[in-house]
Each structure stands twice: as structure tokens, then as C-alpha cells.
Design a protein around this motif. Sequence first.
Motif, PDB file in Angstrom:
ATOM      1  N   VAL A 127       0.877  -1.172   0.000  1.00 48.59           N
ATOM      2  CA  VAL A 127       0.000   0.000   0.000  1.00 48.59           C
ATOM      3  C   VAL A 127       0.910   1.216   0.000  1.00 48.59           C
ATOM      4  CG1 VAL A 127      -1.744   1.307   1.261  1.00 48.59           C
ATOM      5  CG2 VAL A 127      -1.766  -1.180   1.347  1.00 48.59           C
ATOM      6  N   ALA A 128       0.906   1.983  -1.070  1.00 47.85           N
ATOM      7  CA  ALA A 128       1.721   3.186  -1.135  1.00 47.85           C
ATOM      8  C   ALA A 128       0.967   4.303  -0.423  1.00 47.85           C
ATOM      9  CB  ALA A 128       2.002   3.554  -2.581  1.00 47.85           C
ATOM     10  N   GLY A 129       1.450   4.709   0.732  1.00 43.31           N
ATOM     11  CA  GLY A 129       0.787   5.731   1.528  1.00 43.31           C
ATOM     12  C   GLY A 129       0.619   7.053   0.806  1.00 43.31           C
ATOM     13  N   GLY A 130       1.500   7.344  -0.123  1.00 41.82           N
ATOM     14  CA  GLY A 130       1.418   8.598  -0.861  1.00 41.82           C
ATOM     15  C   GLY A 130       0.466   8.546  -2.043  1.00 41.82           C
ATOM     16  N   GLN A 131      -0.033   7.386  -2.381  1.00 38.71           N
ATOM     17  CA  GLN A 131      -0.931   7.230  -3.521  1.00 38.71           C
ATOM     18  C   GLN A 131      -2.378   7.256  -3.021  1.00 38.71           C
ATOM     19  OE1 GLN A 131      -0.040   6.940  -6.810  1.00 38.71           O
ATOM     20  NE2 GLN A 131       2.036   7.351  -6.129  1.00 38.71           N
ATOM     21  N   ASP A 132      -3.074   8.354  -3.293  1.00 36.21           N
ATOM     22  CA  ASP A 132      -4.420   8.543  -2.773  1.00 36.21           C
ATOM     23  C   ASP A 132      -5.376   7.440  -3.199  1.00 36.21           C
ATOM     24  OD1 ASP A 132      -6.287  10.188  -1.251  1.00 36.21           O
ATOM     25  OD2 ASP A 132      -7.251  10.539  -3.188  1.00 36.21           O
ATOM     26  N   ASN A 147      -3.588   5.685   6.502  1.00 38.53           N
ATOM     27  CA  ASN A 147      -2.302   6.385   6.506  1.00 38.53           C
ATOM     28  C   ASN A 147      -1.546   6.143   7.804  1.00 38.53           C
ATOM     29  OD1 ASN A 147      -2.294   7.540   3.942  1.00 38.53           O
ATOM     30  ND2 ASN A 147      -3.615   9.196   4.611  1.00 38.53           N
ATOM     31  N   LYS A 148      -2.249   6.155   8.925  1.00 39.82           N
ATOM     32  CA  LYS A 148      -1.619   5.901  10.219  1.00 39.82           C
ATOM     33  C   LYS A 148      -1.094   4.472  10.281  1.00 39.82           C
ATOM     34  CE  LYS A 148      -2.511   6.226  15.152  1.00 39.82           C
ATOM     35  NZ  LYS A 148      -3.518   6.461  16.190  1.00 39.82           N
ATOM     36  N   ALA A 149      -1.863   3.522   9.765  1.00 48.03           N
ATOM     37  CA  ALA A 149      -1.427   2.125   9.760  1.00 48.03           C
ATOM     38  C   ALA A 149      -0.194   1.947   8.886  1.00 48.03           C
ATOM     39  CB  ALA A 149      -2.565   1.229   9.276  1.00 48.03           C
ATOM     40  N   VAL A 150      -0.129   2.649   7.756  1.00 47.45           N
ATOM     41  CA  VAL A 150       1.049   2.565   6.882  1.00 47.45           C
ATOM     42  C   VAL A 150       2.268   3.124   7.607  1.00 47.45           C
ATOM     43  CG1 VAL A 150       2.092   3.438   4.744  1.00 47.45           C
ATOM     44  CG2 VAL A 150      -0.241   2.580   4.729  1.00 47.45           C
ATOM     45  N   ARG A 151       2.103   4.223   8.316  1.00 46.85           N
ATOM     46  CA  ARG A 151       3.220   4.809   9.071  1.00 46.85           C
ATOM     47  C   ARG A 151       3.689   3.862  10.174  1.00 46.85           C
ATOM     48  NH1 ARG A 151       0.183   9.497   8.670  1.00 46.85           N
ATOM     49  NH2 ARG A 151      -0.560   9.280  10.799  1.00 46.85           N
ATOM     50  N   ASN A 152       2.752   3.201  10.866  1.00 43.34           N
ATOM     51  CA  ASN A 152       3.101   2.337  11.994  1.00 43.34           C
ATOM     52  C   ASN A 152       3.607   0.965  11.572  1.00 43.34           C
ATOM     53  OD1 ASN A 152       2.357   4.317  13.798  1.00 43.34           O
ATOM     54  ND2 ASN A 152       0.311   3.506  14.112  1.00 43.34           N
ATOM     55  N   ALA A 153       3.004   0.364  10.558  1.00 37.68           N
ATOM     56  CA  ALA A 153       3.302  -1.029  10.209  1.00 37.68           C
ATOM     57  C   ALA A 153       4.134  -1.183   8.944  1.00 37.68           C
ATOM     58  CB  ALA A 153       1.988  -1.801  10.047  1.00 37.68           C
ATOM     59  N   GLY A 154       4.326  -0.124   8.192  1.00 36.23           N
ATOM     60  CA  GLY A 154       5.022  -0.252   6.913  1.00 36.23           C
ATOM     61  C   GLY A 154       4.006  -0.365   5.789  1.00 36.23           C
ATOM     62  N   ASN A 155       4.475  -0.637   4.587  1.00 36.29           N
ATOM     63  CA  ASN A 155       3.558  -0.606   3.454  1.00 36.29           C
ATOM     64  C   ASN A 155       3.093  -1.982   2.985  1.00 36.29           C
ATOM     65  OD1 ASN A 155       5.965  -1.378   2.314  1.00 36.29           O
ATOM     66  ND2 ASN A 155       5.827   0.027   0.599  1.00 36.29           N
ATOM     67  N   SER A 156       3.383  -3.025   3.718  1.00 38.42           N
ATOM     68  CA  SER A 156       2.874  -4.351   3.372  1.00 38.42           C
ATOM     69  C   SER A 156       1.365  -4.379   3.593  1.00 38.42           C
ATOM     70  CB  SER A 156       3.538  -5.413   4.241  1.00 38.42           C
ATOM     71  OG  SER A 156       2.842  -6.634   4.171  1.00 38.42           O
ATOM     72  N   ARG A 157       0.622  -4.802   2.578  1.00 38.71           N
ATOM     73  CA  ARG A 157      -0.841  -4.810   2.663  1.00 38.71           C
ATOM     74  C   ARG A 157      -1.328  -5.660   3.833  1.00 38.71           C
ATOM     75  NH1 ARG A 157      -4.268  -2.698  -0.773  1.00 38.71           N
ATOM     76  NH2 ARG A 157      -2.723  -2.539  -2.415  1.00 38.71           N
TER      77      ARG A 157
END
Length: 58
Positions: free
Chosen positions: A15-20, A38-48
Motif C-alpha cells: 500500500v503506497a501511503g502517498g498514492q491517494d 495512513n496511520k497504519a502505513v506509518r506504523n506497520a510499513g507498506n505491506s498490505r
Amino acid sequence: MATTWRGRAQDRAKVAGGQDHEVRYEAKKEGVPKESVNKAVRNAGNSRKKVEAEISRH
């Protein structure tokens, strides 16, 4: 891994956090606001899988 029509690799396991559009898709799929994704991407990384696990934890 799938490729785009331009020949680029496409990784759907991330999941690319910067891609709306990716954030909107994941938010709709999980039934949460975009800010939660977005918070989950910041905390866990970008793995779906990690993002979905982080969302379900909260």
C-alpha cells in the motif's frame, strides 16, 4: 508480479501511503477513514497484510 502497459512491475502486496487511490481503496475495503489507513502505513510499513492487521487491531 503483474506489469503495467508500460512494462513496469506492479506490486499489489504493498500500500503506497502517498498514492491517494490506493489509500482510498484500502479504506473502503476495510470500512475505515483514509486517515486510519495512513496511520497504519506509518506504523506497520507498506505491506498490505501488515496494514490490514494494524487496522484490525484498532
